[in-house]
Design a protein around this motif. Structure first.
Motif, PDB file in Angstrom:
ATOM      1  N   LYS A 157      -2.355  15.388 -10.258  1.00 15.51           N
ATOM      2  CA  LYS A 157      -1.623  16.358  -9.427  1.00 15.51           C
ATOM      3  C   LYS A 157      -2.445  17.642  -9.295  1.00 15.51           C
ATOM      4  CE  LYS A 157       2.463  15.828  -8.391  1.00 15.51           C
ATOM      5  NZ  LYS A 157       3.200  15.311  -7.201  1.00 15.51           N
ATOM      6  N   ASN A 158      -3.640  17.488  -8.751  1.00 16.24           N
ATOM      7  CA  ASN A 158      -4.595  18.589  -8.691  1.00 16.24           C
ATOM      8  C   ASN A 158      -4.196  19.666  -7.685  1.00 16.24           C
ATOM      9  OD1 ASN A 158      -6.745  17.901 -10.569  1.00 16.24           O
ATOM     10  ND2 ASN A 158      -7.110  16.117  -9.283  1.00 16.24           N
ATOM     11  N   PRO A 159      -4.642  20.910  -7.903  1.00 16.41           N
ATOM     12  CA  PRO A 159      -4.303  21.992  -6.984  1.00 16.41           C
ATOM     13  C   PRO A 159      -4.818  21.722  -5.578  1.00 16.41           C
ATOM     14  CG  PRO A 159      -5.992  22.693  -8.557  1.00 16.41           C
ATOM     15  CD  PRO A 159      -5.467  21.387  -9.029  1.00 16.41           C
ATOM     16  N   PHE A 183      -8.042   5.956  -9.284  1.00 16.62           N
ATOM     17  CA  PHE A 183      -7.401   6.043  -7.975  1.00 16.62           C
ATOM     18  C   PHE A 183      -7.483   7.484  -7.469  1.00 16.62           C
ATOM     19  CE2 PHE A 183      -5.527   2.569 -10.331  1.00 16.62           C
ATOM     20  CZ  PHE A 183      -5.620   1.527  -9.422  1.00 16.62           C
ATOM     21  N   PHE A 184      -7.921   7.613  -6.207  1.00 15.95           N
ATOM     22  CA  PHE A 184      -8.206   8.921  -5.628  1.00 15.95           C
ATOM     23  C   PHE A 184      -7.058   9.418  -4.752  1.00 15.95           C
ATOM     24  CE2 PHE A 184     -12.244   7.245  -6.839  1.00 15.95           C
ATOM     25  CZ  PHE A 184     -13.041   8.346  -7.134  1.00 15.95           C
ATOM     26  N   GLU A 185      -7.042  10.721  -4.539  1.00 21.42           N
ATOM     27  CA  GLU A 185      -6.111  11.327  -3.600  1.00 21.42           C
ATOM     28  C   GLU A 185      -6.552  11.003  -2.167  1.00 21.42           C
ATOM     29  OE1 GLU A 185      -3.330  12.645  -3.972  1.00 21.42           O
ATOM     30  OE2 GLU A 185      -3.212  13.405  -6.033  1.00 21.42           O
ATOM     31  N   LYS A 241     -10.891   3.875  -4.442  1.00 15.51           N
ATOM     32  CA  LYS A 241      -9.607   3.433  -3.913  1.00 15.51           C
ATOM     33  C   LYS A 241      -8.592   4.570  -3.949  1.00 15.51           C
ATOM     34  CE  LYS A 241     -11.267  -0.762  -3.661  1.00 15.51           C
ATOM     35  NZ  LYS A 241     -11.543  -1.410  -2.364  1.00 15.51           N
ATOM     36  N   ILE A 242      -7.744   4.608  -2.922  1.00 18.04           N
ATOM     37  CA  ILE A 242      -6.723   5.657  -2.804  1.00 18.04           C
ATOM     38  C   ILE A 242      -5.400   5.156  -3.352  1.00 18.04           C
ATOM     39  CG2 ILE A 242      -5.290   6.857  -1.085  1.00 18.04           C
ATOM     40  CD1 ILE A 242      -7.858   7.120   0.609  1.00 18.04           C
ATOM     41  N   LEU A 267      -9.216  12.986  -8.177  1.00 15.52           N
ATOM     42  CA  LEU A 267      -8.441  11.833  -8.624  1.00 15.52           C
ATOM     43  C   LEU A 267      -6.934  12.060  -8.536  1.00 15.52           C
ATOM     44  CD1 LEU A 267     -10.482  10.729 -11.772  1.00 15.52           C
ATOM     45  CD2 LEU A 267     -10.286   9.494  -9.605  1.00 15.52           C
ATOM     46  N   ASN A 268      -6.229  10.998  -8.168  1.00 15.05           N
ATOM     47  CA  ASN A 268      -4.766  10.990  -8.237  1.00 15.05           C
ATOM     48  C   ASN A 268      -4.323  10.584  -9.634  1.00 15.05           C
ATOM     49  OD1 ASN A 268      -2.186   9.200  -8.205  1.00 15.05           O
ATOM     50  ND2 ASN A 268      -1.976  10.380  -6.313  1.00 15.05           N
ATOM     51  N   LYS A 269      -4.903   9.466 -10.125  1.00 12.47           N
ATOM     52  CA  LYS A 269      -4.545   8.992 -11.465  1.00 12.47           C
ATOM     53  C   LYS A 269      -5.591   8.014 -11.971  1.00 12.47           C
ATOM     54  CE  LYS A 269      -1.647   5.001 -10.178  1.00 12.47           C
ATOM     55  NZ  LYS A 269      -0.330   4.359 -10.373  1.00 12.47           N
ATOM     56  N   VAL A 270      -5.539   7.775 -13.270  1.00 14.34           N
ATOM     57  CA  VAL A 270      -6.307   6.714 -13.925  1.00 14.34           C
ATOM     58  C   VAL A 270      -5.315   5.860 -14.703  1.00 14.34           C
ATOM     59  CG1 VAL A 270      -8.073   6.191 -15.651  1.00 14.34           C
ATOM     60  CG2 VAL A 270      -8.416   8.115 -14.078  1.00 14.34           C
ATOM     61  N   GLY A 271      -5.386   4.553 -14.550  1.00 17.57           N
ATOM     62  CA  GLY A 271      -4.444   3.663 -15.243  1.00 17.57           C
ATOM     63  C   GLY A 271      -4.975   2.229 -15.198  1.00 17.57           C
TER      64      GLY A 271
END
Length: 282
Positions: free
Chosen positions: A136-138, A71-73, A46-47, A91-95
């Protein structure tokens, strides 16, 4: 810890350097990197994006309040869920329940340093309502639009505090926070709530359009890793895309007052049956 309350009330945020030791930062960052080695299967990816808001229609997001969800970018996935990029930067985040379900994040969330900050802010019976590991990956790390945390986690009266802990050096190049000093004095601008319309595809909606914020009111807040930024629930803040070659990982969680304070029922995030876990209880 001196004068935290005064700074918080005046500016809407406080920068606390060296909140975590270098080895503690590395411990949390290794946990974040470990998540990338056990990603969901392609059809379950999921994005999360604060501009296009795909998650509004997604039961997976709505049900993530008391789970550890991935949650993915947007730029990391093909339409069929296959990765366009290396798993480590996808990944964008994990929560949103790391603070309770993951032993390492739980340890630091309920650390005595956190409790002391809450005490200094005059919180009587603070509880932790959500947590996130933000990547917040490069290259692919997406923008986070200007917002107030209280839009998503409203209490009456408003008593919400964000703890944002840098796990990498956060710079203007890799997407540090930008905060509008004093904006916490302007009230709640809009809310993100559960949709009451059973026929709508949108499970979650904003109750009003996004306000037009002047970028001139924001100031960048670059910090070294290990720094904790306290953010008032009404302080408007944002972060830009990370188009650099360095990561900008962070661990963030939100604390609300529960004594004589009402958590609004139509917030997107619902508490577990037993209620949000207390930091401490007077």
């Amino acid at each position: 810890m001196k004068d935290i309350y005064e700074q918080f009330e005046k500016n809407g945020f406080v920068v606390m350097e060296d909140f975590l030791k270098p080895e503690e930062v590395e411990e949390l960052k290794s946990c974040g990197e470990e998540f990338t080695t056990n990603l969901p299967s392609e059809n379950e990816r999921k994005i999360f994006n604060t501009e296009e808001m795909q998650q509004n229609k997604d039961r997976y997001f709505l049900d993530s309040a008391n789970k550890i969800s991935y949650f993915f970018e947007n730029e990391a996935l093909e339409s069929d869920g296959k990765l366009k990029v290396h798993p480590r930067v996808s990944l964008n985040k994990v929560g949103h329940a790391l603070h309770w379900l993951h032993p390492k994040f739980r340890k630091y969330t309920f650390d005595e340093r956190v409790k002391e900050v809450a005490f200094q802010l005059d919180l009587q019976e603070p509880a932790v309502c959500q947590s996130m590991y933000i990547y917040k990956n490069p290259g692919v790390g997406s923008k986070v639009i200007a917002h107030q945390d209280a839009s998503y986690l409203l209490t009456d009266p408003v008593k919400v505090v964000g703890f944002w802990i840098a796990l990498d050096d956060a710079t203007q190049e890799n997407g540090c926070l930008w905060i509008a000093p004093g904006s916490h004095l302007s009230g709640v601008h809009r809310r993100y709530v559960r949709n009451k319309d059973p026929k709508s595809e949108e499970l979650l909606i904003y109750d009003s359009p996004s306000p037009c914020y002047s970028l001139s009111t924001f100031r960048p807040v670059p910090v070294r890793k290990g720094t904790c930024i306290l953010i008032h629930g009404l302080a408007v803040h944002l972060s830009n895309q990370n188009r650099s070659e360095t990561s900008r990982h962070a661990y963030t969680f939100h604390v609300i007052e529960t004594k004589h304070v009402h958590y609004i029922k139509d917030n997107w995030l619902s508490p577990p049956k037993e209620g949000f876990p207390f930091l401490y209880k007077n």
